[in-house]
Design a protein around this motif. Structure first.
Motif, PDB file in Angstrom:
ATOM      1  N   MET A  48       1.049  -1.376   0.011  1.00  0.00           N
ATOM      2  CA  MET A  48      -0.513  -0.179   0.224  1.00  0.00           C
ATOM      3  C   MET A  48       0.830   1.013   0.230  1.00  0.00           C
ATOM      4  O   MET A  48       1.789   1.216   0.484  1.00  0.00           O
ATOM      5  CB  MET A  48      -0.976   0.265   1.365  1.00  0.00           C
ATOM      6  CG  MET A  48      -1.910   1.043   1.232  1.00  0.00           C
ATOM      7  SD  MET A  48      -2.541   1.238   2.459  1.00  0.00           S
ATOM      8  CE  MET A  48      -1.911   2.214   3.806  1.00  0.00           C
ATOM      9  N   MET A  49       0.956   2.326  -0.926  1.00  0.00           N
ATOM     10  CA  MET A  49       1.110   3.654  -0.507  1.00  0.00           C
ATOM     11  C   MET A  49       0.768   4.440   0.753  1.00  0.00           C
ATOM     12  O   MET A  49      -0.730   4.451   0.367  1.00  0.00           O
ATOM     13  CB  MET A  49       1.767   4.006  -2.128  1.00  0.00           C
ATOM     14  CG  MET A  49       2.596   3.542  -2.714  1.00  0.00           C
ATOM     15  SD  MET A  49       2.298   3.897  -4.878  1.00  0.00           S
ATOM     16  CE  MET A  49       3.208   5.994  -4.698  1.00  0.00           C
ATOM     17  N   VAL A  56      -0.948  -2.343 -12.116  1.00  0.00           N
ATOM     18  CA  VAL A  56      -0.961  -3.322 -10.066  1.00  0.00           C
ATOM     19  C   VAL A  56      -2.032  -2.339  -9.187  1.00  0.00           C
ATOM     20  O   VAL A  56      -1.865  -1.150  -9.323  1.00  0.00           O
ATOM     21  CB  VAL A  56       0.213  -2.140 -10.159  1.00  0.00           C
ATOM     22  CG1 VAL A  56       1.152  -2.612  -8.923  1.00  0.00           C
ATOM     23  CG2 VAL A  56       1.824  -2.528 -10.310  1.00  0.00           C
ATOM     24  N   PRO A  57      -2.019  -4.056  -8.595  1.00  0.00           N
ATOM     25  CA  PRO A  57      -3.790  -3.197  -7.511  1.00  0.00           C
ATOM     26  C   PRO A  57      -3.201  -3.083  -6.784  1.00  0.00           C
ATOM     27  O   PRO A  57      -3.638  -4.044  -5.554  1.00  0.00           O
ATOM     28  CB  PRO A  57      -4.366  -4.696  -8.060  1.00  0.00           C
ATOM     29  CG  PRO A  57      -3.277  -5.373  -8.217  1.00  0.00           C
ATOM     30  CD  PRO A  57      -2.530  -5.359  -9.089  1.00  0.00           C
ATOM     31  N   VAL A  58      -2.998  -1.729  -6.734  1.00  0.00           N
ATOM     32  CA  VAL A  58      -3.047  -0.751  -5.172  1.00  0.00           C
ATOM     33  C   VAL A  58      -3.808   0.269  -4.744  1.00  0.00           C
ATOM     34  O   VAL A  58      -4.039   0.750  -5.319  1.00  0.00           O
ATOM     35  CB  VAL A  58      -1.917  -0.481  -5.252  1.00  0.00           C
ATOM     36  CG1 VAL A  58      -1.100   0.455  -6.137  1.00  0.00           C
ATOM     37  CG2 VAL A  58      -0.460  -0.296  -4.353  1.00  0.00           C
ATOM     38  N   ARG A  66      -7.237  -4.108 -11.222  1.00  0.00           N
ATOM     39  CA  ARG A  66      -5.765  -4.716 -11.135  1.00  0.00           C
ATOM     40  C   ARG A  66      -5.027  -3.371 -11.955  1.00  0.00           C
ATOM     41  O   ARG A  66      -4.652  -3.029 -12.577  1.00  0.00           O
ATOM     42  CB  ARG A  66      -5.519  -5.946 -12.237  1.00  0.00           C
ATOM     43  CG  ARG A  66      -5.663  -6.761 -11.748  1.00  0.00           C
ATOM     44  CD  ARG A  66      -6.017  -8.049 -13.505  1.00  0.00           C
ATOM     45  NE  ARG A  66      -4.308  -8.201 -12.990  1.00  0.00           N
ATOM     46  CZ  ARG A  66      -3.122  -8.726 -13.129  1.00  0.00           C
ATOM     47  NH1 ARG A  66      -3.166  -8.581 -12.378  1.00  0.00           N
ATOM     48  NH2 ARG A  66      -2.364  -8.034 -14.254  1.00  0.00           N
ATOM     49  N   GLN A  67      -5.697  -1.896 -10.611  1.00  0.00           N
ATOM     50  CA  GLN A  67      -5.700  -0.890 -11.309  1.00  0.00           C
ATOM     51  C   GLN A  67      -5.288  -0.068  -9.866  1.00  0.00           C
ATOM     52  O   GLN A  67      -5.327  -0.349  -8.822  1.00  0.00           O
ATOM     53  CB  GLN A  67      -6.215   0.124 -11.912  1.00  0.00           C
ATOM     54  CG  GLN A  67      -6.066  -0.362 -13.036  1.00  0.00           C
ATOM     55  CD  GLN A  67      -5.362   0.205 -14.346  1.00  0.00           C
ATOM     56  OE1 GLN A  67      -4.710   1.170 -14.307  1.00  0.00           O
ATOM     57  NE2 GLN A  67      -4.297  -1.138 -15.016  1.00  0.00           N
ATOM     58  N   PRO A  68      -4.686   1.157  -9.674  1.00  0.00           N
ATOM     59  CA  PRO A  68      -4.623   1.532  -8.243  1.00  0.00           C
ATOM     60  C   PRO A  68      -5.622   2.662  -8.267  1.00  0.00           C
ATOM     61  O   PRO A  68      -6.476   3.455  -9.081  1.00  0.00           O
ATOM     62  CB  PRO A  68      -3.551   2.640  -8.448  1.00  0.00           C
ATOM     63  CG  PRO A  68      -3.192   3.100 -10.646  1.00  0.00           C
ATOM     64  CD  PRO A  68      -3.767   1.599 -10.523  1.00  0.00           C
TER      65      PRO A  68
END
Length: 169
Positions: free
Chosen positions: A70-71, A94-96, A153-155
């Protein structure tokens, strides 16, 4: 902690419920209480960066290595990181979840800081879904963000509109 504030314990609980293994973040004074909780958790790895754009490439690498990062950044750094978000996170699927401190947000529409003025416009221009959380009763939106990131599957961004209360007590 009042339901009118966002407590760091609530944020931490949501992170744990959603399987976060690593937090890639740019240290700042606004997240001090959350930092202390994260630092005390032996199952959570903290990865500090010097620029938010670097957080995107590190996050992508952690994800590629089988981790669930996680950001944790501020909106000003997110704005500066547009190309890294596009190339590393969106381009590599990137799923984040990005928890973004919504600096300048007043909830009354009168912004004294242009960082708040441009935050949602930036997210809309990049077609990045986002959820706003202001207090503990909004915390289920963090799980919704994780679910949407996994599905697309995306931010996905969680805007933290309470950076001056819950994280600092």
């Amino acid at each position: 902690m009042s339901s009118e504030a966002l407590s760091p314990e609530t944020v931490m609980r949501q992170m744990k419920q959603n399987g976060v293994t690593d937090v890639v973040w740019l240290p700042d004074s606004e997240t001090n209480w959350l930092f202390l909780l994260m630092k005390a958790d032996p199952d959570l790895r903290l990865v500090g960066v010097t620029r938010e754009g670097h957080a995107c490439s590190i996050t992508a690498g952690l994800y590629a290595g089988g981790r669930k990062p996680m950001m944790l950044i501020q909106n000003t750094g997110m704005l500066e990181s547009g190309d890294s978000i596009r190339g590393w996170l969106m381009g590599l699927n990137v799923p984040v979840v990005l928890m973004v401190g919504y600096r300048g947000y007043t909830r009354h529409g009168v912004n004294t800081d242009t960082a708040a003025t441009y935050t949602e416009r930036f997210l809309m221009a990049f077609n990045i879904p986002f959820f706003l959380i202001e207090n503990d009763s909004d915390s289920d939106r963090i799980t919704k963000a994780f679910e949407l990131a996994d599905k697309t599957r995306q931010p996905v961004v969680v805007l933290v509109g309470d950076e001056y209360h819950g994280f600092n007590r």
